[in-house]
Design an enzyme around this catalytic site. Structure first.
Site, PDB file in Angstrom:
ATOM      1  N   LYS A  47     -57.608  25.072  16.678  1.00 46.02           N
ATOM      2  CA  LYS A  47     -56.841  26.035  17.470  1.00 46.02           C
ATOM      3  C   LYS A  47     -55.898  25.314  18.427  1.00 46.02           C
ATOM      4  O   LYS A  47     -54.759  25.748  18.632  1.00 46.02           O
ATOM      5  CB  LYS A  47     -57.793  26.931  18.263  1.00 46.02           C
ATOM      6  CG  LYS A  47     -57.075  27.911  19.186  1.00 46.02           C
ATOM      7  CD  LYS A  47     -58.025  28.866  19.878  1.00 46.02           C
ATOM      8  CE  LYS A  47     -57.260  29.818  20.796  1.00 46.02           C
ATOM      9  NZ  LYS A  47     -58.131  30.846  21.398  1.00 46.02           N
TER      10      LYS A  47
ATOM     11  N   HIS B  26     -55.437  29.679 -29.168  1.00 43.30           N
ATOM     12  CA  HIS B  26     -55.222  30.878 -28.362  1.00 43.30           C
ATOM     13  C   HIS B  26     -56.540  31.598 -28.068  1.00 43.30           C
ATOM     14  O   HIS B  26     -56.648  32.815 -28.222  1.00 43.30           O
ATOM     15  CB  HIS B  26     -54.220  31.803 -29.043  1.00 43.30           C
ATOM     16  CG  HIS B  26     -52.917  31.136 -29.347  1.00 43.30           C
ATOM     17  ND1 HIS B  26     -52.077  30.668 -28.359  1.00 43.30           N
ATOM     18  CD2 HIS B  26     -52.327  30.820 -30.537  1.00 43.30           C
ATOM     19  CE1 HIS B  26     -51.009  30.113 -28.932  1.00 43.30           C
ATOM     20  NE2 HIS B  26     -51.143  30.176 -30.237  1.00 43.30           N
TER      21      HIS B  26
END
Length: 537
Positions: free
Chosen positions: A152, A303
């Site tokens: 912070k 695929h």
């Protein structure tokens, strides 16, 4: 008392000197070397418990946290850094006159760098047999509090949560005579907040596994599998690496990992071009398929659907059988193998253009043979059992248990006049395991541990039956056929019979089962029901 940083610090770079660092780490990799570089720049070291001992053993001067706070560590180490002299030293804004006045009046000294990593909570919670008390005790309180405070106040404080950051920080401190730039502090702060977010997510997810009525029950794999779906779905995977593009070149993509080092996301790439999005999807499909088999197995995927799957006495035999199933579709495919690849198999595989191979390992001779194919991607994989599966839909996510159902010969229900032979049962079970990994509607023709034809992703089951037969290059006479769901009409069964099939495995459960069974008896086909469906969308 160490004075606050000068207000004349260059604004353009945001350089702030590091004069005092608080170090409290679980992972001590590279710690001593990093701390020694800090002291070389005149940084005072403050530390706790085992971290302080590790630094002193290497001859470094360290101030105990209790000396800084004037308060002893207590409650088995639960309370040591939760103190105003720690958090005030981290959180006060150096350019704020009121803040400076407040900390000075209370004898609080600035802390310019916080080096913290957290208790290994995830490892404890994931350990089979870990007790509720152990899980709770491994929830770090002081560490996340310091990390959040420092993050912070990144304008004045650097927060370091990963040993991987040490080398770059050492270099920057050296270049800036013991100072760090704002850009670096901001980058470290973002990483810190990501860490605490992931940590809180891990805690919340782990505690979901315990019963509300009996939280003292042990965490086990069985508990995990039976656990209710979480009230909130929390996902926190750090990025593993960005991909060149997604399914298509106009789509961006990246891989995220649970950092377990298992599965396709945790695989090690040994050679070849960068893995693509489609490579990863296909590699996952073929790897999961070959894990279905205790025998040596090879799957060739295009695929996400298998074009050839086989088992054999060796990797070479399994590969040759899988390739023979559909050699045309195999070109440019991805291969999954559940055994270490040896020289003989590598010699044959190298003759085919293959995009990627996933295996648990490769012999030195196999690696040498593949080395000549520079673009071939080789990865080693440690298996990662899948408990649940997530799928995105617009506006949300779907979560379901993984399809882990296994069928053995004893589970089969014989429904036709002709009973399958032992050899047919083996072929049926093989086809059933493959069928589970084929897109619905799915039909798989097989014989003797080898696929013969695969009908995948058709809108009609009878079309899948015809398509699978059309794809076959090997004889289908006497073949076994698996269907991922029941035959709604006899026409699908009639199509596979016309192709030469002699036995069928399917879930059953249709209102027209009697008609389909009667058709099988009329056609002389042996049919068994599993009572389990394997839809795959």
């Amino acid at each position: 008392m160490i004075s606050s940083p000068s207000l004349s610090t260059p604004a353009a770079s945001g350089l702030k000197p590091v004069r005092r660092a608080l170090l409290s780490v679980t992972d001590k990799t590279g710690l001593v070397d990093f701390a020694r570089h800090l002291t070389n720049h005149g940084v005072e070291l403050v530390s706790t418990g085992g971290t302080a001992r590790a630094l002193r053993e290497e001859g470094l001067k360290v101030l105990d946290i209790s000396e800084l706070t004037g308060f002893p560590e207590m409650l088995d180490g639960r309370v040591k850094t939760l103190h105003p002299k720690v958090h005030g030293g981290i959180l006060h804004i150096r350019d704020n006159a009121e803040h400076r006045s407040a900390v000075e009046s209370h004898g609080i000294q600035p802390i310019d760098m916080v080096v913290v990593n957290l208790y290994a909570f995830e490892k404890t919670a994931a350990r089979p047999g870990a007790t509720f008390a152990e899980v709770i005790e491994n929830i770090d309180i002081g560490g996340p509090s310091m990390v959040r405070s420092a993050a912070k106040n990144f304008e004045d404080v650097a927060v370091v949560t990963s040993p991987g950051d040490y080398p770059a920080l050492i270099a920057e401190l050296e270049a800036n005579q013991g100072a760090l730039g704002r850009e670096t502090r901001w980058k470290l702060a973002k990483a810190a907040f990501s860490l605490t977010a992931a940590y809180d997510t891990a805690i919340a997810n782990a505690l979901e596994q315990f019963s509300d009525s009996r939280p003292e029950a042990a965490v086990t794999l069985a508990n995990l599998a039976e656990a209710p779906f979480p009230a909130s779905l929390r996902i926190s995977y750090p990025i593993a690496f960005p991909l060149r593009y997604g399914e298509n070149p106009h789509q961006r993509a990246a891989l995220y990992s649970n950092q377990s080092g298992t599965g396709i996301a945790g695989a090690e790439q040994l050679q070849g071009k960068e893995l693509s999005y489609n490579n990863l999807v296909d590699l996952d499909a073929c790897w999961e398929l070959v894990q279905e088999f205790d025998q040596t197995a090879v799957a060739i995927i295009k695929h996400t659907n298998p074009c050839g799957v086989a088992i054999g006495q060796s990797v070479l035999e399994a590969y040759q059988k899988a390739l023979a199933s559909d050699p045309v579709s195999a070109f440019g495919g991805v291969i999954g193998i559940n055994r270490v690849v040896d020289a003989a198999a590598a010699e044959e595989i190298a003759k085919l253009f293959v995009e990627a191979i996933a295996a648990p390992g490769y012999s030195p001779e196999a690696l040498a043979r593949f080395a000549g194919k520079k673009n071939l991607r080789l990865i080693t994989v440690r298996n990662a059992p899948i408990d649940r599966v997530i799928k995105q839909v617009s506006g949300g996510l779907l979560l379901q248990d993984a399809d882990s159902a296994r069928i053995a010969a004893a589970d089969l229900k014989m429904v036709t006049t002709r009973q399958p032979t032992e050899a047919e049962i083996d072929s049926l079970l093989f086809a059933w395991r493959v069928c589970k990994h084929v897109k619905s509607n799915a039909i798989v023709y097989a014989r003797n541990g080898q696929t013969l034809g695969v009908g995948a992703g058709q809108m009609s089951r009878v079309d899948s039956a015809r398509f699978g037969a059309m794809k076959a290059v090997l004889p289908l006479a006497g073949s076994a056929v698996a269907s991922d769901a029941f035959f709604p009409f006899p026409d699908g069964l009639e199509a596979i019979a016309a192709a030469g099939a002699a036995s069928v495995i399917q879930p059953g459960g249709s209102v027209r089962d009697p008609e389909v069974i009667a058709a099988a008896d009329r056609l002389g086909i042996a049919m068994v029901f599993t009572g389990v469906r394997h839809f795959r969308h």
